[in-house]
Motif scaffolding. Structure first.
Motif, PDB file in Angstrom:
ATOM      1  N   GLU A 194      36.974  52.007  57.710  1.00  0.00           N
ATOM      2  CA  GLU A 194      37.997  52.389  57.620  1.00  0.00           C
ATOM      3  C   GLU A 194      38.670  51.318  56.651  1.00  0.00           C
ATOM      4  O   GLU A 194      37.596  50.401  55.447  1.00  0.00           O
TER       5      GLU A 194
ATOM      6  N   GLU B  32      38.966  34.052  58.077  1.00  0.00           N
ATOM      7  CA  GLU B  32      38.289  35.052  57.372  1.00  0.00           C
ATOM      8  C   GLU B  32      39.566  35.496  56.852  1.00  0.00           C
ATOM      9  O   GLU B  32      39.696  36.371  55.867  1.00  0.00           O
ATOM     10  N   GLU B  33      40.916  35.166  57.370  1.00  0.00           N
ATOM     11  CA  GLU B  33      42.571  35.803  56.390  1.00  0.00           C
ATOM     12  C   GLU B  33      41.517  35.868  55.122  1.00  0.00           C
ATOM     13  O   GLU B  33      43.026  35.879  54.656  1.00  0.00           O
TER      14      GLU B  33
ATOM     15  N   GLY C  86      40.479  48.137  56.178  1.00  0.00           N
ATOM     16  CA  GLY C  86      40.349  46.815  55.779  1.00  0.00           C
ATOM     17  C   GLY C  86      39.470  46.354  55.033  1.00  0.00           C
ATOM     18  O   GLY C  86      38.163  46.980  55.409  1.00  0.00           O
ATOM     19  N   SER C  87      39.274  45.017  55.366  1.00  0.00           N
ATOM     20  CA  SER C  87      38.297  44.596  54.905  1.00  0.00           C
ATOM     21  C   SER C  87      37.736  43.108  56.099  1.00  0.00           C
ATOM     22  O   SER C  87      38.404  42.948  56.277  1.00  0.00           O
TER      23      SER C  87
ATOM     24  N   ASP D  38      37.164  44.204  65.240  1.00  0.00           N
ATOM     25  CA  ASP D  38      37.832  42.731  64.393  1.00  0.00           C
ATOM     26  C   ASP D  38      38.853  44.667  63.933  1.00  0.00           C
ATOM     27  O   ASP D  38      39.087  44.584  62.641  1.00  0.00           O
ATOM     28  N   THR D  39      38.156  45.442  64.465  1.00  0.00           N
ATOM     29  CA  THR D  39      39.234  46.781  63.607  1.00  0.00           C
ATOM     30  C   THR D  39      39.853  47.736  64.457  1.00  0.00           C
ATOM     31  O   THR D  39      40.241  47.273  65.238  1.00  0.00           O
TER      32      THR D  39
ATOM     33  N   ILE E 205      37.631  44.076  48.612  1.00  0.00           N
ATOM     34  CA  ILE E 205      38.190  43.491  48.125  1.00  0.00           C
ATOM     35  C   ILE E 205      37.472  42.559  46.788  1.00  0.00           C
ATOM     36  O   ILE E 205      37.371  42.017  47.265  1.00  0.00           O
TER      37      ILE E 205
ATOM     38  N   LEU F   2      33.437  49.493  55.764  1.00  0.00           N
ATOM     39  CA  LEU F   2      34.712  48.890  54.949  1.00  0.00           C
ATOM     40  C   LEU F   2      34.774  48.993  54.417  1.00  0.00           C
ATOM     41  O   LEU F   2      34.033  48.627  53.400  1.00  0.00           O
TER      42      LEU F   2
ATOM     43  N   ASP G 159      44.759  41.027  66.007  1.00  0.00           N
ATOM     44  CA  ASP G 159      43.876  40.534  65.212  1.00  0.00           C
ATOM     45  C   ASP G 159      43.923  39.269  64.362  1.00  0.00           C
ATOM     46  O   ASP G 159      45.083  37.682  64.219  1.00  0.00           O
TER      47      ASP G 159
END
Ligand code: BES
Ligand code: ZN
Length: 458
Positions: free
Chosen positions: A399, A156-157, A401-402, A183-184, A201, A198, A122
């Motif tokens: 998935e 991104e994070e 996550g975002s 990125d998944t 959030i 996705l 990641d």
């Protein structure tokens, strides 16, 4: 294609050394003291893209720089060629807690086919796989059937704060037929996956303030409310025993799973007991009426990410704390919107808050949920590329996550995102001992090489 495949096979050990160089940068976007490390990482990436044969430059933003790299311009050719964007990120999550790492997070370690480092899967290993595929085309003189632009960002994070305005400012240069993202994840090494949805959030930070300072709990306790207690009571009311979020209107816009989607879920290998053991939790818990796979990808959640109040040091300190705070994120699913959910949550919290404390709420980062057709011609092309690289039948995934920028790719560039993830569930993304499987790395390169042929043919 054969020269491309041979080139990839012959250069694996150098690619692994390059991944070592890449992960040595502690490019932690959440921590201001790493600003220079992010910059240095972006510069390394520009140089690396140039060595690969791409035209690359570093683009400053309000935050961390974006690396932009394109395949070399071709001699005048009147026919329009397809253009694809490859998106990735070079920033990583904080490595803490450090004592749980078996080896230092920014000193790569290889054990068998596992490559350990923060950012290994990641997302550095995954975006490097795409760079290596294009390198194979360029270095073997094999004509690429399309033009490619790499956009590798450093935020991104932390919610991709600068990227949307970057896309707007460079709209013409970034116009494309689709965005490709690795990125998944994939459920097992034998189940390569195309992710078609996705979660989004929305983040909130709640602070409750009571007395103007910490008070002696013997002298004053019993006469004033305790902000930590009030916060616990408030948060406990956000979810019921059946795992449903109690915020009024929370589920109004949630899209139900279609019969087709349920069929796709059934193809994903999953064992609840092994899953529970893997998580290390005494028992699983989730919204009643849904399977764990559905709960973690197709259903929205309300999570407490951090809870702080009072004395945290060794021993005891008898106080009524002056304040208590909680960091909250809610994961959203199609067709919820971050603005509406955030508004509903704030309204409900304010309504429930007693007059004995003052409530402050600070909204944080957000990202919209994403859903794209899993049956489009592009999706079929992506599945063919996965099939030929992994020699296994791929699955379709939603998935949990975002990736904040995917909805902006759609809004600003009018392009769908094809998500072909290479991370395995055990890769410890965001956790100590993050790793990347070197077979996924190699097959990911092959997948990328096949993908350009497949996507350009349709
Ligand atoms: N690679 C993840 C997103 C992801 C992981 C999607 C697994 C699907 C499956 C990405 O780097 C990430 O962690 N995103 C953050 C975004 C947030 C900080 C806005 C996330 O999902 O927590
Ligand atoms: Zn991440």
């Amino acid at each position: 294609m054969q020269p491309v495949i041979d080139y990839l096979k012959q250069n694996q050990s150098r690619f692994i050394s390059e991944l070592c160089e890449y992960v040595r940068f502690p490019s932690v976007s959440a921590q201001p003291e790493h600003r220079q490390d992010l910059h240095a990482c972006a510069e390394w990436l520009v140089k690396h893209c140039q060595d690969v044969g791409l035209q690359a430059r570093l683009c400053p933003t309000q935050g961390h720089p974006v690396v932009l790299a394109t395949t070399p311009a071709r001699k005048a050719d009147s026919s329009r060629r397809p253009r694809f964007l490859v998106y990735g990120h070079y920033d990583v999550q904080p490595p803490e807690p450090l004592d749980l790492w078996k080896s230092p997070p920014f000193e790569p370690r290889i054990e068998g086919r596992s490559f350990f480092a923060r950012g290994a899967s990641d997302n550095k290993g995954q975006n490097l796989a795409h760079l290596k595929a294009v390198e194979a085309y360029l270095k073997t003189g094999t004509g690429l059937p399309c033009d490619l632009t790499f956009v590798i960002e450093g935020e991104e994070e932390v919610g991709s704060r600068s990227l949307a305005s970057f896309l707007k400012a460079n709209r013409a240069e970034l116009g494309c037929d689709a965005v490709v993202i690795s990125d998944t994840g994939m459920p097992t090494p034998k189940h390569p996956a195309l992710t078609y949805a996705l979660r989004g959030i929305t983040a909130l930070e709640i602070t409750l303030r009571g007395p103007s300072r910490d008070l002696h709990s013997g002298i004053f306790g019993g006469t004033v409310d305790n902000p930590a207690m009030v916060l616990c009571q408030l948060l406990a009311r956000m979810r019921d025993k059946r795992g449903r979020i109690t915020i009024p209107g929370f589920y109004d816009d949630v899209q139900k799973l279609s019969a087709y989607e349920k069929k796709q879920y059934a193809r994903i290998p999953f064992k609840a007991t092994a899953y529970q053991k893997f998580l290390g939790a005494p028992k699983l818990f989730g919204e009643q009426g849904y399977t764990p796979l559905e709960q973690r990808s197709a259903r929205p959640t309300f999570e407490i990410n951090g809870l702080t109040s009072g004395y945290q040091g060794e021993g005891s300190k008898t106080i009524v704390p002056a304040w208590a705070s909680a960091k909250i994120t809610m994961r959203l699913v199609p067709n919820q919107t971050s603005a509406r959910i955030s508004r509903q949550a704030i309204q409900y919290l304010k309504k429930l808050c007693p007059p004995t404390v003052r409530m402050g709420i600070k909204p944080g980062h957000d990202a919209e949920p994403y859903l794209v057709s899993p049956t489009s011609a592009q999706a079929q092309a992506a599945l063919r590329a996965l099939r030929s690289a992994f020699k296994c039948e791929p699955v379709l995934l939603r998935e949990g996550g975002s990736i904040p920028i995917v909805t902006d790719f759609k809004k600003i560039l009018h392009a769908d995102s094809l998500m072909l993830g290479l991370a395995l569930p055990g890769d410890n993304a965001h956790s100590p001992n993050e790793k990347f499987d070197l077979d996924c790395f190699a097959k990911g390169q092959l997948m990328s090489a096949c993908l350009w042929e497949e996507l350009s043919r349709i």
